[in-house]
Design a protein around this motif. Sequence first.
Motif, PDB file in Angstrom:
ATOM      1  N   GLY A  20       0.842  -1.185   0.000  1.00 21.88           N
ATOM      2  CA  GLY A  20       0.000   0.000   0.000  1.00 21.88           C
ATOM      3  C   GLY A  20       0.878   1.236   0.000  1.00 21.88           C
ATOM      4  O   GLY A  20       2.072   1.156  -0.229  1.00 21.88           O
ATOM      5  N   PRO A  21       0.272   2.346   0.309  1.00 25.05           N
ATOM      6  CA  PRO A  21       1.059   3.570   0.331  1.00 25.05           C
ATOM      7  C   PRO A  21       2.021   3.585   1.519  1.00 25.05           C
ATOM      8  O   PRO A  21       1.814   2.907   2.521  1.00 25.05           O
ATOM      9  N   THR A 131       3.195   8.434 -11.759  1.00 23.42           N
ATOM     10  CA  THR A 131       2.550   9.507 -11.017  1.00 23.42           C
ATOM     11  C   THR A 131       2.535   9.116  -9.548  1.00 23.42           C
ATOM     12  O   THR A 131       2.133   8.013  -9.201  1.00 23.42           O
ATOM     13  N   GLU A 132       2.999  10.032  -8.707  1.00 21.39           N
ATOM     14  CA  GLU A 132       2.992   9.819  -7.262  1.00 21.39           C
ATOM     15  C   GLU A 132       1.882  10.663  -6.653  1.00 21.39           C
ATOM     16  O   GLU A 132       1.749  11.840  -6.961  1.00 21.39           O
ATOM     17  N   ILE A 154       1.785   8.279   0.839  1.00 15.03           N
ATOM     18  CA  ILE A 154       2.446   8.540  -0.440  1.00 15.03           C
ATOM     19  C   ILE A 154       2.509   7.223  -1.206  1.00 15.03           C
ATOM     20  O   ILE A 154       2.941   6.205  -0.664  1.00 15.03           O
ATOM     21  N   GLY A 155       2.061   7.242  -2.457  1.00 14.80           N
ATOM     22  CA  GLY A 155       2.111   6.015  -3.256  1.00 14.80           C
ATOM     23  C   GLY A 155       1.940   6.291  -4.739  1.00 14.80           C
ATOM     24  O   GLY A 155       1.606   7.402  -5.149  1.00 14.80           O
ATOM     25  N   ARG A 156       2.169   5.258  -5.520  1.00 16.97           N
ATOM     26  CA  ARG A 156       1.984   5.353  -6.972  1.00 16.97           C
ATOM     27  C   ARG A 156       0.500   5.371  -7.305  1.00 16.97           C
ATOM     28  O   ARG A 156      -0.282   4.651  -6.703  1.00 16.97           O
ATOM     29  N   VAL A 157       0.156   6.179  -8.272  1.00 19.67           N
ATOM     30  CA  VAL A 157      -1.219   6.247  -8.755  1.00 19.67           C
ATOM     31  C   VAL A 157      -1.275   5.438 -10.051  1.00 19.67           C
ATOM     32  O   VAL A 157      -0.551   5.720 -10.998  1.00 19.67           O
ATOM     33  N   THR A 158      -2.137   4.431 -10.051  1.00 16.77           N
ATOM     34  CA  THR A 158      -2.261   3.564 -11.222  1.00 16.77           C
ATOM     35  C   THR A 158      -3.457   3.999 -12.067  1.00 16.77           C
ATOM     36  O   THR A 158      -4.262   4.831 -11.652  1.00 16.77           O
ATOM     37  N   ASP A 170     -10.260   5.596  -0.073  1.00 14.74           N
ATOM     38  CA  ASP A 170     -10.667   4.841   1.117  1.00 14.74           C
ATOM     39  C   ASP A 170      -9.492   4.049   1.689  1.00 14.74           C
ATOM     40  O   ASP A 170      -9.258   4.055   2.901  1.00 14.74           O
ATOM     41  N   ALA A 171      -8.762   3.357   0.814  1.00 17.30           N
ATOM     42  CA  ALA A 171      -7.631   2.540   1.268  1.00 17.30           C
ATOM     43  C   ALA A 171      -6.523   3.411   1.860  1.00 17.30           C
ATOM     44  O   ALA A 171      -5.931   3.060   2.885  1.00 17.30           O
ATOM     45  N   SER A 172      -6.244   4.542   1.241  1.00 13.89           N
ATOM     46  CA  SER A 172      -5.184   5.430   1.738  1.00 13.89           C
ATOM     47  C   SER A 172      -5.551   6.055   3.077  1.00 13.89           C
ATOM     48  O   SER A 172      -4.731   6.121   3.995  1.00 13.89           O
ATOM     49  N   VAL A 173      -6.798   6.500   3.204  1.00 10.73           N
ATOM     50  CA  VAL A 173      -7.254   7.097   4.467  1.00 10.73           C
ATOM     51  C   VAL A 173      -7.256   6.039   5.573  1.00 10.73           C
ATOM     52  O   VAL A 173      -6.825   6.302   6.698  1.00 10.73           O
ATOM     53  N   ALA A 174      -7.683   4.817   5.259  1.00  7.34           N
ATOM     54  CA  ALA A 174      -7.649   3.734   6.246  1.00  7.34           C
ATOM     55  C   ALA A 174      -6.210   3.440   6.669  1.00  7.34           C
ATOM     56  O   ALA A 174      -5.937   3.219   7.854  1.00  7.34           O
ATOM     57  N   ALA A 175      -5.282   3.460   5.717  1.00  7.15           N
ATOM     58  CA  ALA A 175      -3.869   3.224   6.046  1.00  7.15           C
ATOM     59  C   ALA A 175      -3.336   4.328   6.957  1.00  7.15           C
ATOM     60  O   ALA A 175      -2.594   4.054   7.908  1.00  7.15           O
ATOM     61  N   ILE A 176      -3.716   5.565   6.682  1.00  9.45           N
ATOM     62  CA  ILE A 176      -3.279   6.677   7.529  1.00  9.45           C
ATOM     63  C   ILE A 176      -3.845   6.509   8.936  1.00  9.45           C
ATOM     64  O   ILE A 176      -3.115   6.584   9.932  1.00  9.45           O
TER      65      ILE A 176
END
Length: 193
Positions: A20-21, A131-132, A154-158, A170-176
Motif C-alpha cells: 500500500g502507500p 505519477t505519485e 504517499i504512493g503510486r497512482v495507477t 478509502d484505502a489510503s485514508v484507512a492506512a493513515i
Amino acid sequence: MLRRLFSLMLLATLAACATGPEVRVDYDRNADFARYRTFGWVTPLGTDRSGYTTLTTDRLKAAVEREMAARGYAYSPTAPDLLVNFHGRLQERVQISGGAPYAPFPYYGYRQYGAWPGYAFASGPFVDQYTEGTINIDLVDRRRDALVWEGVAIGRVTERDRIYPQERIDASVAAIFSRYPYIAGRGTPAPAR
C-alpha cells in the motif's frame, strides 16, 4: 520446476497487491487527546478549489468520517474539538536506475576479444516514469488553533486508481488512520488493530 516457478510468480503477484502507500505520522506529544470527542471541517478545506467543493474533497470527507466514527468521534458542525483538513497532490516522477556498460573482460575465455554488447551482464539505465500521489490529513485543536496530529500517505497512482478513485482514497485514508492510536475521550493510545 514449472510448478515452482508458477508458485514464485503467484507469491510475487500477491506481494505486489498487498503493498500500500507509505504512511508517515507525527503528533504533538503534549496534546491532551482525552479532551477530543468531536470533529468538524476546516473552512475551506485544502482540496477545495476556486470557492467550490471538489469531488476529491467529498471522497476524502466520506472516508475520514468513517474512520473518525470508528474511533468514537462524533461530527459537530459547530464548535468541534478537532478540525480536520486535507491536502492532496499528484506529481510526475522519474526514477532512473541501471547498471554499468557491458563486461570489460574477454567473454570467450582464452580469446582476447570482448563480448558483443547484446550479451552484456548489465544494461544501461532503466527509466521508470510514474505519477505519485500524496494525501495529508491534519487534525487541529480548534481551541488552541494548533496542529496535534498529521498523517501522510504517499504512493503510486495507477490507471485503476484514476478509474476508481474512491477505492484508492478509502484505502489510503484507512492506512493513515491505522496509525492513529486514539479513541474519542481517551488520552492513552489504544492497542494497534
